[in-house]
Write a protein that holds these residues in place. Structure first.
Motif, mmCIF file in Angstrom:
data_model
loop_
_atom_site.group_PDB
_atom_site.id
_atom_site.type_symbol
_atom_site.label_atom_id
_atom_site.label_comp_id
_atom_site.label_asym_id
_atom_site.label_seq_id
_atom_site.Cartn_x
_atom_site.Cartn_y
_atom_site.Cartn_z
ATOM 1 N N PHE A 144 25.531 5.868 -35.088
ATOM 2 C CA PHE A 144 24.492 5.749 -36.107
ATOM 3 C C PHE A 144 23.122 5.522 -35.483
ATOM 4 C CE2 PHE A 144 27.476 3.753 -39.569
ATOM 5 C CZ PHE A 144 28.266 4.887 -39.522
ATOM 6 N N PHE A 145 23.103 4.779 -34.361
ATOM 7 C CA PHE A 145 21.808 4.354 -33.811
ATOM 8 C C PHE A 145 21.692 4.552 -32.306
ATOM 9 C CE2 PHE A 145 24.688 0.735 -34.573
ATOM 10 C CZ PHE A 145 24.931 0.310 -33.284
ATOM 11 N N ALA A 146 22.668 5.217 -31.675
ATOM 12 C CA ALA A 146 22.676 5.340 -30.207
ATOM 13 C C ALA A 146 21.486 6.130 -29.676
ATOM 14 C CB ALA A 146 23.976 5.995 -29.751
ATOM 15 N N LEU A 147 20.940 7.049 -30.473
ATOM 16 C CA LEU A 147 19.822 7.866 -29.993
ATOM 17 C C LEU A 147 18.574 7.029 -29.721
ATOM 18 C CD1 LEU A 147 20.095 11.038 -32.263
ATOM 19 C CD2 LEU A 147 20.832 10.777 -29.892
ATOM 20 N N ALA A 148 18.487 5.879 -30.371
ATOM 21 C CA ALA A 148 17.309 5.022 -30.182
ATOM 22 C C ALA A 148 17.415 4.147 -28.946
ATOM 23 C CB ALA A 148 17.120 4.139 -31.418
ATOM 24 N N THR A 188 20.045 4.321 -22.326
ATOM 25 C CA THR A 188 19.722 5.639 -22.864
ATOM 26 C C THR A 188 20.925 6.230 -23.590
ATOM 27 O OG1 THR A 188 20.466 6.804 -20.867
ATOM 28 C CG2 THR A 188 18.172 6.026 -20.900
ATOM 29 N N PRO A 189 20.686 7.207 -24.478
ATOM 30 C CA PRO A 189 21.809 7.892 -25.113
ATOM 31 C C PRO A 189 22.739 8.543 -24.091
ATOM 32 C CG PRO A 189 19.770 8.395 -26.266
ATOM 33 C CD PRO A 189 19.385 7.648 -25.018
ATOM 34 N N ASP A 199 22.264 13.259 -39.618
ATOM 35 C CA ASP A 199 21.530 14.120 -38.675
ATOM 36 C C ASP A 199 21.554 13.514 -37.277
ATOM 37 O OD1 ASP A 199 20.941 15.825 -40.758
ATOM 38 O OD2 ASP A 199 18.910 15.045 -41.072
ATOM 39 N N ASP A 200 21.390 12.189 -37.187
ATOM 40 C CA ASP A 200 21.416 11.525 -35.880
ATOM 41 C C ASP A 200 22.801 11.632 -35.232
ATOM 42 O OD1 ASP A 200 18.779 10.792 -35.984
ATOM 43 O OD2 ASP A 200 19.149 8.733 -36.640
ATOM 44 N N ILE A 201 23.842 11.493 -36.044
ATOM 45 C CA ILE A 201 25.202 11.633 -35.504
ATOM 46 C C ILE A 201 25.407 13.042 -34.962
ATOM 47 C CG2 ILE A 201 27.661 11.598 -36.065
ATOM 48 C CD1 ILE A 201 26.997 9.549 -38.265
ATOM 49 N N GLU A 202 24.902 14.037 -35.663
ATOM 50 C CA GLU A 202 25.060 15.414 -35.200
ATOM 51 C C GLU A 202 24.289 15.660 -33.907
ATOM 52 O OE1 GLU A 202 26.161 19.483 -35.004
ATOM 53 O OE2 GLU A 202 27.056 17.639 -35.793
ATOM 54 N N VAL A 203 23.097 15.099 -33.799
ATOM 55 C CA VAL A 203 22.337 15.227 -32.543
ATOM 56 C C VAL A 203 23.096 14.537 -31.403
ATOM 57 C CG1 VAL A 203 20.197 14.640 -31.353
ATOM 58 C CG2 VAL A 203 20.120 15.452 -33.713
ATOM 59 N N PHE A 204 23.646 13.372 -31.708
ATOM 60 C CA PHE A 204 24.460 12.645 -30.730
ATOM 61 C C PHE A 204 25.634 13.510 -30.278
ATOM 62 C CE2 PHE A 204 28.029 9.800 -29.764
ATOM 63 C CZ PHE A 204 27.464 8.870 -28.909
ATOM 64 N N ARG A 205 26.302 14.161 -31.231
ATOM 65 C CA ARG A 205 27.446 15.026 -30.903
ATOM 66 C C ARG A 205 27.005 16.217 -30.060
ATOM 67 N NH1 ARG A 205 29.972 19.502 -31.932
ATOM 68 N NH2 ARG A 205 28.241 20.242 -33.227
ATOM 69 N N LEU A 255 24.386 16.401 -28.085
ATOM 70 C CA LEU A 255 24.036 15.923 -26.750
ATOM 71 C C LEU A 255 25.290 15.714 -25.920
ATOM 72 C CD1 LEU A 255 22.017 14.905 -24.660
ATOM 73 C CD2 LEU A 255 22.064 12.661 -25.797
ATOM 74 N N ALA A 256 26.314 15.117 -26.526
ATOM 75 C CA ALA A 256 27.578 14.927 -25.816
ATOM 76 C C ALA A 256 28.189 16.260 -25.426
ATOM 77 C CB ALA A 256 28.550 14.130 -26.683
ATOM 78 N N GLU A 257 28.096 17.235 -26.313
ATOM 79 C CA GLU A 257 28.623 18.573 -26.000
ATOM 80 C C GLU A 257 27.857 19.192 -24.844
ATOM 81 O OE1 GLU A 257 29.989 22.422 -28.624
ATOM 82 O OE2 GLU A 257 28.044 21.525 -29.099
ATOM 83 N N ASP A 258 26.540 19.057 -24.854
ATOM 84 C CA ASP A 258 25.707 19.608 -23.783
ATOM 85 C C ASP A 258 26.018 18.941 -22.448
ATOM 86 O OD1 ASP A 258 23.421 21.338 -22.994
ATOM 87 O OD2 ASP A 258 22.470 19.414 -22.523
ATOM 88 N N MET A 259 26.409 17.661 -22.473
ATOM 89 C CA MET A 259 26.745 16.924 -21.265
ATOM 90 C C MET A 259 28.185 17.185 -20.811
ATOM 91 S SD MET A 259 25.008 13.239 -22.231
ATOM 92 C CE MET A 259 25.789 12.412 -20.834
ATOM 93 N N GLY A 260 28.940 17.946 -21.580
ATOM 94 C CA GLY A 260 30.344 18.177 -21.256
ATOM 95 C C GLY A 260 31.209 16.964 -21.504
#
Length: 401
Positions: free
Chosen positions: A140-144, A151-152, A189-195, A197-202
């Motif tokens: 919910f708030f990890a991006l901040a 960092t995220p 929306d933040d959860i999706e960005v978090f997901r 980012l995790a996908e981009d990081m493998g």
């Protein structure tokens, strides 16, 4: 209740959830219906209403539809039990009437662990559920980031070593969808960005790779290093085996067999040296054990630290000391079914009673792989009910383990 009954609760994707059966199999869930929530974040009402909405959102999600049977079990019970501790943690301010449930995630993981352990849920599935519950709100708030400057990317990297990040994202999404809250779309929306980012990081489906174990341990301890580049090691300290597990889980036997001749730091030995019974002046016992450990660490000698180390807080105290002295740590966790623990403890020459062990369950946090350079799990799974025997007799002669 056993594993087969819990498995029978898990529906096919898009199917109706039998909540009445859930209440029948897991009676503790009934308390959720009488537990209020903050109306700002949960205008839908009580915790049970929210839980049902979360489970339904999950069962109708693409992540659930794409999962295999074992993963569906984990996802379903993570959602069903994610707020299991809200009744026990609810606080209502007498002046403002504000409702809060501080620490419900961490306590919920412990409550779920006890429930699933007693039901005989396989260790890996159980611990994945408990780890998801522990951090189910984190996306919910990890991006901040946080006040410590986390960092995220760090959060995702660490999580990738503790659980399947895609599962965490699926449950967090369902948790937010399953509520009436005016700001939930922004959080989704933040959860999706978090997901993403995790996908981009493998990191969605596997741990982020590190150059070596030492670099990983230092990274998770807060060192400013990059996972892919090995960190130069200026000093090599003691080789230390840290034991973790319930009393009577076989730690002494394991040490005798696998680390013969090594010095052993033991709270039980410290109690004996100080002439104290279990539970008496534990602060003095811990201080004595830490002093002995420091002597060995200063000399760079290998040793075993043999204690229950049940809570993350207790393990952190030990591990921080060891890492401060540049020790190489091998964390070994042992586990047996409850009836085995009580039976063994009844036969030991100890002041620790079975009812004391039962109280200790509410501090029980299984180590996660990010806690040390090497973490090993030695687990005796519970037998299917038809094969289990009554091993709780206290009639056998007492002997030391």
């Amino acid at each position: 209740m056993d594993y087969s009954l819990l498995a029978g609760l898990v529906p096919e994707p898009g199917s109706r959830v039998d909540f009445a059966r859930c209440l029948e199999i897991i009676p503790d869930l009934a308390l959720l219906a009488t537990t209020p929530q903050d109306p700002v974040f949960h205008a839908e009402g009580d915790v049970w209403t929210h839980t049902k909405m979360v489970v339904e959102a999950l069962v109708n999600s693409q992540a659930y539809a794409s999962a295999g049977p074992a993963d569906r079990f984990v996802l379903f019970h993570s959602a069903l039990l994610h707020d299991i501790a809200k009744p026990a943690t609810t606080v209502i301010d007498e002046v403002t009437g504000k409702i809060s449930q501080p620490g419900h995630s961490r306590r919920g993981a412990i409550d779920a662990r006890i429930l699933l352990w007693r039901a005989g849920v396989p260790f890996q599935m159980r611990e994945t559920i408990c780890r998801i519950i522990t951090v189910h709100q984190l996306p919910f708030f990890a991006l901040a980031g946080d006040k410590r400057g986390t960092t995220p990317e760090f959060t995702i990297t660490k999580l990738s070593w503790e659980l399947p990040v895609w599962m965490l994202c699926a449950v967090a999404t369902a948790d937010m969808e399953g509520r009436t809250y005016h700001g939930k779309q922004a959080v989704l929306d933040d959860i999706e960005v978090f997901r993403l980012l995790a996908e981009d990081m493998g990191a969605l489906n596997a741990p982020v790779p590190f150059a070596d174990d030492y670099t990983r341990q230092r990274y998770f301890s807060g060192a400013n290093v990059q996972p892919q580049f090995a960190l130069f090691r200026e000093k090599v300290g003691s080789q230390v085996i840290v034991m973790s597990g319930m009393p009577a889980s076989g730690k002494n036997t394991w040490v005798d067999k696998n680390a013969p001749g090594l010095p052993v730091i033991s709270f039980d030995d410290a109690r004996d040296e100080l002439g104290l019974a279990h539970g008496k002046n534990e602060g003095l016992v811990a201080h004595h054990a830490f002093d002995m450990a420091k002597e060995l660490l200063r000399a760079g000698k290998p040793f075993v630290w043999n204690a229950t180390h049940l809570s993350n807080q207790m393990r952190t105290k030990t591990l921080d000391l060891l890492h401060d002295y540049h020790a190489d740590v091998r964390l070994v966790y042992l586990e047996h079914p409850e009836e085995v623990i009580y039976s063994r403890n009844s036969r030991r020459d100890t002041s620790l009673r079975n009812k004391d062990i039962t109280k200790m369950l509410f501090r029980w946090e299984v180590p996660v792989p990010s806690e040390a350079a090497k973490v090993e799990y030695i687990v005796e799974e519970i037998k299917p009910r038809k094969q289990r025997t009554n091993d709780l007799s206290d009639s056998q002669p007492k002997s030391k383990p």
